[in-house]
Design a protein around this motif. Structure first.
Motif, PDB file in Angstrom:
ATOM      1  N   ILE A 150       0.802  -1.685   3.310  1.00 11.52           N
ATOM      2  CA  ILE A 150       1.474  -3.246   2.394  1.00 11.52           C
ATOM      3  C   ILE A 150       3.103  -2.582   2.290  1.00 11.52           C
ATOM      4  CG2 ILE A 150       1.705  -5.007   1.943  1.00 11.52           C
ATOM      5  CD1 ILE A 150      -0.930  -5.280   2.349  1.00 11.52           C
ATOM      6  N   PRO A 151       4.427  -3.361   3.339  1.00  9.01           N
ATOM      7  CA  PRO A 151       5.487  -2.829   2.436  1.00  9.01           C
ATOM      8  C   PRO A 151       5.511  -3.817   1.340  1.00  9.01           C
ATOM      9  CG  PRO A 151       5.416  -3.411   5.301  1.00  9.01           C
ATOM     10  CD  PRO A 151       4.044  -3.435   4.573  1.00  9.01           C
ATOM     11  N   HIS A 152       5.834  -2.785   0.124  1.00  7.53           N
ATOM     12  CA  HIS A 152       6.377  -3.685  -0.961  1.00  7.53           C
ATOM     13  C   HIS A 152       7.947  -4.750  -1.180  1.00  7.53           C
ATOM     14  CE1 HIS A 152       6.218  -5.407  -5.054  1.00  7.53           C
ATOM     15  NE2 HIS A 152       6.088  -3.682  -5.920  1.00  7.53           N
ATOM     16  N   HIS A 162       4.985   0.918  -0.867  1.00  6.77           N
ATOM     17  CA  HIS A 162       3.986   0.565  -0.055  1.00  6.77           C
ATOM     18  C   HIS A 162       2.569   0.168  -1.014  1.00  6.77           C
ATOM     19  CE1 HIS A 162       6.338   2.715   3.211  1.00  6.77           C
ATOM     20  NE2 HIS A 162       5.684   1.565   3.216  1.00  6.77           N
ATOM     21  N   ILE A 163       1.685  -1.017  -0.731  1.00  5.12           N
ATOM     22  CA  ILE A 163       0.341  -0.924  -1.660  1.00  5.12           C
ATOM     23  C   ILE A 163      -0.902  -0.678  -0.832  1.00  5.12           C
ATOM     24  CG2 ILE A 163      -0.843  -2.713  -2.661  1.00  5.12           C
ATOM     25  CD1 ILE A 163       2.339  -4.166  -2.457  1.00  5.12           C
ATOM     26  N   PRO A 164      -0.967   0.252  -1.116  1.00  4.03           N
ATOM     27  CA  PRO A 164      -2.225   1.131  -0.373  1.00  4.03           C
ATOM     28  C   PRO A 164      -3.160  -0.084  -0.628  1.00  4.03           C
ATOM     29  CG  PRO A 164      -1.394   2.625  -2.406  1.00  4.03           C
ATOM     30  CD  PRO A 164      -1.267   0.927  -2.424  1.00  4.03           C
ATOM     31  N   VAL A 165      -4.171  -0.736   0.515  1.00  3.54           N
ATOM     32  CA  VAL A 165      -5.044  -2.111   0.127  1.00  3.54           C
ATOM     33  C   VAL A 165      -6.206  -0.946   1.602  1.00  3.54           C
ATOM     34  CG1 VAL A 165      -3.671  -3.286  -0.387  1.00  3.54           C
ATOM     35  CG2 VAL A 165      -4.147  -3.344   2.126  1.00  3.54           C
ATOM     36  N   TYR A 166      -7.352  -2.034   1.301  1.00  3.72           N
ATOM     37  CA  TYR A 166      -8.444  -1.291   2.116  1.00  3.72           C
ATOM     38  C   TYR A 166      -8.576  -2.893   2.453  1.00  3.72           C
ATOM     39  CZ  TYR A 166      -9.934   2.954   0.435  1.00  3.72           C
ATOM     40  OH  TYR A 166     -10.752   4.619   1.023  1.00  3.72           O
ATOM     41  N   HIS A 167      -9.818  -2.985   3.950  1.00  2.00           N
ATOM     42  CA  HIS A 167      -8.441  -3.943   4.944  1.00  2.00           C
ATOM     43  C   HIS A 167     -10.039  -4.140   6.153  1.00  2.00           C
ATOM     44  CE1 HIS A 167      -7.223  -7.850   6.279  1.00  2.00           C
ATOM     45  NE2 HIS A 167      -6.873  -6.721   7.369  1.00  2.00           N
ATOM     46  N   LEU A 168     -10.993  -5.129   6.187  1.00  2.00           N
ATOM     47  CA  LEU A 168     -11.986  -5.576   7.125  1.00  2.00           C
ATOM     48  C   LEU A 168     -11.385  -6.800   7.291  1.00  2.00           C
ATOM     49  CD1 LEU A 168     -14.378  -4.585   8.459  1.00  2.00           C
ATOM     50  CD2 LEU A 168     -15.667  -5.731   6.513  1.00  2.00           C
ATOM     51  N   VAL A 169     -11.782  -6.960   8.074  1.00  2.00           N
ATOM     52  CA  VAL A 169     -11.382  -8.319   9.550  1.00  2.00           C
ATOM     53  C   VAL A 169     -13.090  -8.856  10.296  1.00  2.00           C
ATOM     54  CG1 VAL A 169      -9.899  -9.785  10.771  1.00  2.00           C
ATOM     55  CG2 VAL A 169      -9.278  -8.511   9.633  1.00  2.00           C
ATOM     56  N   PRO A 170     -13.887  -9.915  10.036  1.00  2.00           N
ATOM     57  CA  PRO A 170     -14.570 -10.355  11.158  1.00  2.00           C
ATOM     58  C   PRO A 170     -14.016 -10.106  12.300  1.00  2.00           C
ATOM     59  CG  PRO A 170     -14.134 -11.539   8.975  1.00  2.00           C
ATOM     60  CD  PRO A 170     -13.417 -10.808   9.719  1.00  2.00           C
ATOM     61  N   GLU A 171     -15.765 -10.293  13.295  1.00  2.00           N
ATOM     62  CA  GLU A 171     -14.948 -10.275  14.310  1.00  2.00           C
ATOM     63  C   GLU A 171     -14.463 -11.630  15.473  1.00  2.00           C
ATOM     64  OE1 GLU A 171     -17.302  -9.409  13.235  1.00  2.00           O
ATOM     65  OE2 GLU A 171     -18.836  -7.553  14.498  1.00  2.00           O
ATOM     66  N   GLY A 172     -13.615 -11.874  16.211  1.00  2.00           N
ATOM     67  CA  GLY A 172     -13.457 -13.120  17.292  1.00  2.00           C
ATOM     68  C   GLY A 172     -12.054 -13.805  15.747  1.00  2.00           C
ATOM     69  N   ASP A 219      -4.111   4.044  -6.853  1.00  4.28           N
ATOM     70  CA  ASP A 219      -2.419   4.321  -6.603  1.00  4.28           C
ATOM     71  C   ASP A 219      -1.477   2.549  -6.201  1.00  4.28           C
ATOM     72  OD1 ASP A 219      -3.560   7.177  -5.417  1.00  4.28           O
ATOM     73  OD2 ASP A 219      -4.117   6.017  -3.778  1.00  4.28           O
ATOM     74  N   CYS A 220      -1.620   2.234  -7.181  1.00  5.02           N
ATOM     75  CA  CYS A 220      -0.741   0.217  -7.388  1.00  5.02           C
ATOM     76  C   CYS A 220       0.389   1.347  -7.463  1.00  5.02           C
ATOM     77  CB  CYS A 220      -1.408   0.005  -8.485  1.00  5.02           C
ATOM     78  SG  CYS A 220      -0.788  -1.592  -8.408  1.00  5.02           S
ATOM     79  N   PRO A 221       1.130   0.503  -6.920  1.00  2.85           N
ATOM     80  CA  PRO A 221       3.247   1.565  -7.161  1.00  2.85           C
ATOM     81  C   PRO A 221       3.849   0.214  -7.662  1.00  2.85           C
ATOM     82  CG  PRO A 221       1.980  -0.499  -4.729  1.00  2.85           C
ATOM     83  CD  PRO A 221       1.445  -0.110  -5.275  1.00  2.85           C
ATOM     84  N   ALA A 222       3.319  -0.602  -8.605  1.00  3.67           N
ATOM     85  CA  ALA A 222       3.876  -1.130  -9.102  1.00  3.67           C
ATOM     86  C   ALA A 222       3.439  -0.771 -10.536  1.00  3.67           C
ATOM     87  CB  ALA A 222       3.065  -3.464  -9.511  1.00  3.67           C
TER      88      ALA A 222
END
Length: 420
Positions: A150-152, A162-172, A219-222
């Motif tokens: 994610i752009p910081h 950048h902010i490195p994150v793990y992301h999961l979105v439900p189908e639909g 890896d937090c950029p802050a």
């Protein structure tokens, strides 16, 4: 302190050392063996049998505090590499499910190698290698977790882009049917590689997840030592969420674990209008920085040197005494006026009353300042009040989002059960 007589609620226990500080052998036998057998924190994606050769070597060499972190971490590498080699062979043979499992099992070994924080060269290598196998394992699942940079956009020049994150979105999930989001703030030692264990359970009830580290960890950029850096970090995060059409930005909640609870309490005040609700589980805000508390925590509930790890996390490196001297003035949410800010998102404070990592006194203090908050304390239980606290929090979040689901089924997604 919040207890009568200016004392901590667990004052009488401050001077009693926990047995697991005597040696690694006692750490394993009295604190770690059972969760390893259950496949739960801090052994997410791991098995006790995978750790057997590591434990035997550490015990035979009589490892104990103070640990040489490089020498300690090295012991884990052969087993982590062995499990990784099994994963690679399975992947080459097209056995995707087996490969996924063994990559994740390898990540569990690397995790405890760099635990509680990557403070040495070998531990930093363990963190790097652990990330690689973890995201490979998660990416091979039927519903793959993705890593997003994610752009910081609100960063200062000395902070990461950048902010490195793990992301999961439900189908639909779509523009026409956007879904709620639970943002998971990680803790002092459990990073996105570990707290990803929660993502599948939320997906099953139609909720997206974002997992990211707090300042001074992973890896937090802050900037770790800048008290205002989390404000910029979360502004960038929320701006990105606003740009995601599949996410309902009116239904964004935060669930913060342990040290992450400090940041949850802060963001509930600084970004109140961007959040539907916030849960601070096992966090602190003021007395967690009290010198008397920090002088004692290295021999209490935490498995290793808590005060030293906190000093490292907040940008003090090895200068623990400077951290003890300066931290309250610099980071207290009472002293900087945060707790007395009139606006606060709906905020739930949950912890065990016998917490020996962050004092329950901090939640009593928070209830006495600023906007009204919700609280639920688990009597007689130590840090985070788990597992009872998990049921309390999930029920609260279900109600917040209007979800009707079986909490037990979601909880059953947490323990790791190897198939191969």
């Amino acid at each position: 302190m919040a207890a009568p007589g200016g004392k901590f609620f667990i004052q009488e226990k401050l001077k009693t050392p926990a047995k697991h500080h005597e040696s690694y052998e006692q750490l394993w036998e009295t604190k770690w063996k059972k969760p390893a057998e259950m496949g739960v924190y801090p052994f997410m994606f791991g098995t006790a049998s995978d750790f057997d050769p590591v434990v035997k070597e550490l015990v035979s060499k009589n490892f104990k505090e103070p640990y040489n972190w490089d020498e300690y971490a090295k012991v884990y590498f052969p087993q982590a590499e062995h499990l990784k080699s099994i994963a690679e062979a399975a992947e080459k043979a097209g056995e995707k499910e087996k490969a996924s499992e063994y990559y994740l099992r390898s990540s569990a070994i690397y995790r405890i190698s760099r635990f509680p924080a990557p403070r040495s060269d070998v531990q930093r290598e363990a963190w790097k290698l652990g990330k690689e196998v973890c995201i490979k394992g998660l990416g091979m699942r039927p519903h793959p977790v993705k890593e997003v940079m994610i752009p910081h956009v609100h960063r200062k020049e000395d902070e990461g882009e950048h902010i490195p994150v793990y992301h999961l979105v439900p189908e639909g999930a779509s523009k026409d049917k956007p879904v709620p989001t639970v943002i998971i703030f990680t803790g002092l030692d459990g990073y996105r590689t570990e707290l990803s264990v929660w993502m599948e359970g939320w997906r099953r009830v139609g909720v997206a997840t974002i997992v990211l580290e707090i300042p001074g960890t992973g890896d937090c950029p802050a900037a770790a030592s800048d008290p205002t850096s989390p404000d910029r970090l979360y502004s960038s995060l929320f701006d990105w969420i606003d740009s995601q059409q599949s996410l309902d930005n009116k239904k964004t909640a935060i669930w913060a674990f342990s040290t992450g609870g400090y940041y949850a309490m802060r963001v509930a005040h600084t970004h109140a209008n961007r959040l539907a609700g916030v849960v601070a589980l096992g966090g602190g805000c003021h007395y967690m920085f009290e010198k008397e508390w920090l002088d004692n925590v290295n021999h209490l509930e935490y498995p290793f040197d808590l005060a030293n790890t906190l000093a490292y996390k907040w940008g003090y490196g090895d200068d623990v005494e400077a951290f003890k001297k300066e931290a309250m003035d610099k980071f207290s949410l009472l002293n900087d006026g945060t707790l007395d800010t009139p606006e606060c998102a709906r905020l739930l404070l949950v912890n065990g009353t016998e917490d020996e990592i962050f004092p329950i006194d901090d939640y009593y203090l928070a209830l006495q300042h600023g906007a009204p908050k919700e609280a639920r304390f688990v009597t007689g239980i130590k840090h985070m009040g788990e597992p009872a606290s998990f049921f309390i929090i999930i029920k609260w979040l279900y109600k917040l989002f209007g979800i009707e689901a079986d909490i037990v089924k979601q909880m059953q997604t947490l323990p790791f059960k190897p198939k191969y």
